[in-house]
Design a protein around this motif. Structure first.
Motif, short mmCIF file in Angstrom:
data_model
loop_
_atom_site.label_atom_id
_atom_site.label_comp_id
_atom_site.label_asym_id
_atom_site.label_seq_id
_atom_site.Cartn_x
_atom_site.Cartn_y
_atom_site.Cartn_z
N ALA A 225 0.84 -1.20 0.00
CA ALA A 225 0.00 0.00 0.00
C ALA A 225 0.87 1.25 0.00
O ALA A 225 0.62 2.19 -0.76
CB ALA A 225 -0.92 0.00 1.22
N TYR B 206 0.99 4.14 -2.81
CA TYR B 206 0.37 5.38 -2.34
C TYR B 206 1.36 6.54 -2.52
O TYR B 206 0.98 7.62 -2.97
CB TYR B 206 -0.05 5.25 -0.88
CG TYR B 206 -0.81 6.43 -0.37
CD1 TYR B 206 -2.17 6.58 -0.68
CD2 TYR B 206 -0.19 7.41 0.39
CE1 TYR B 206 -2.88 7.68 -0.24
CE2 TYR B 206 -0.89 8.52 0.84
CZ TYR B 206 -2.23 8.66 0.52
OH TYR B 206 -2.93 9.74 0.96
N VAL C 57 -3.80 0.70 -5.06
CA VAL C 57 -3.14 0.67 -3.75
C VAL C 57 -3.67 -0.50 -2.92
O VAL C 57 -2.90 -1.28 -2.34
CB VAL C 57 -3.36 2.02 -3.00
CG1 VAL C 57 -2.85 1.94 -1.57
CG2 VAL C 57 -2.69 3.16 -3.76
#
Ligand SMILES: [Zn+2]
Length: 260
Positions: free
Chosen positions: A163, A167, A187
């Motif tokens: 993630a 991100y 993500v």
């Protein structure tokens, strides 16, 4: 009689047949999830005339061939996606049974594989990665990691790395270009892959996905001479990358670092 008494080719054939049935359920998910419809109710019907399908119209691959890709009532075409997804899922189940052997790792890899097939197909068609797959996928991946590879620690780090990296990339892209290049769906999908495969293989997935996506993107650019604005479904490439990483990730990493 135990599983060892069944000849290996027969075991693989059974796994593949079961995979074909799972594939037909994945088709339902691929068709209904983007429309926000329930995947368990009602029974399958022709999307054109609405007639409910009988059992012999629901047999994976064979029904599509027997019906010559058309609805029996209204003659509307039935997409080639249906038999392709069923054959692909059957192949995956047969291969995974042979490659991993029965156990928790097999179950974990098959659940991940099914999620990836659904995300691959939906992203390709709708540029969408439904939360209904990615969010439960993160939890299921972490739970599996307590009983099989990559272990719970690597899995939790995998969620954060998956993630976090994407991100960060999305954030930088947004600051520089002032437009969204990557969606939050990507993500969450990479976090899910990290949960199942751990932090090392999720990084490899990102490298493989970006590399293949860039190659195809350049190909599209050369062939169509369209601007880079053509949005490639990144989730589709992440799915391909994750499948390669799940099957051959460790040898690839060893080979790569062996070069130095
Ligand atoms: Zn019909």
């Amino acid at each position: 009689m135990t599983i060892e008494d069944v000849p290996a080719p027969l075991q693989i054939a059974f796994a593949a047949a079961f995979g074909a049935l799972v594939g037909s359920f994945l088709n339902v998910c691929i068709y209904r999830l983007p429309l926000d419809k329930s995947v368990v109710w009602p029974a399958s019907a022709c999307p054109y005339c609405g007639r409910l399908l009988s059992w012999y119209e629901n047999i994976p691959v064979l029904s599509w061939l027997a019906l010559r890709a058309r609805c029996r009532t209204c003659a509307a075409p039935i997409g080639v996606r249906y038999p392709i997804i069923e054959a692909l899922t059957a192949t995956m189940f047969g291969f995974a049974w042979w490659y991993y052997g029965p156990g928790v790792l097999l179950a974990s890899r098959l659940v991940l594989g099914c999620a990836l097939i659904v995300l691959f197909a939906i992203d390709l068609e709708h540029q969408l990665l439904p939360n209904a797959i990615t969010l439960p996928g993160i939890i299921v991946g972490v739970v599996f990691s307590f009983f099989a590879e990559p272990g719970w620690m690597a899995s939790l780090i995998g969620v954060l790395v998956g993630a976090g990296v994407l991100y960060g990339v999305a954030e930088v892209y947004y600051r520089v270009r002032h437009e969204e290049g990557l969606g939050m769906g990507d993500v969450k999908m990479l976090a899910m892959i990290g949960a199942f495969l751990g932090w090392r293989l999720v990084l490899l997935t990102l490298v493989l996905g970006s590399f293949s996506g860039t190659l195809v993107g350049l190909g599209v650019l050369l062939l169509k001479r369209e601007s880079m604005k053509y949005a490639l479904p990144f989730g589709t490439f992440l799915a391909l990358g994750a499948i390669v990483a799940a099957v051959a990730g460790d040898p690839i990493i060893h080979w790569y670092f062996g070069l130095y």
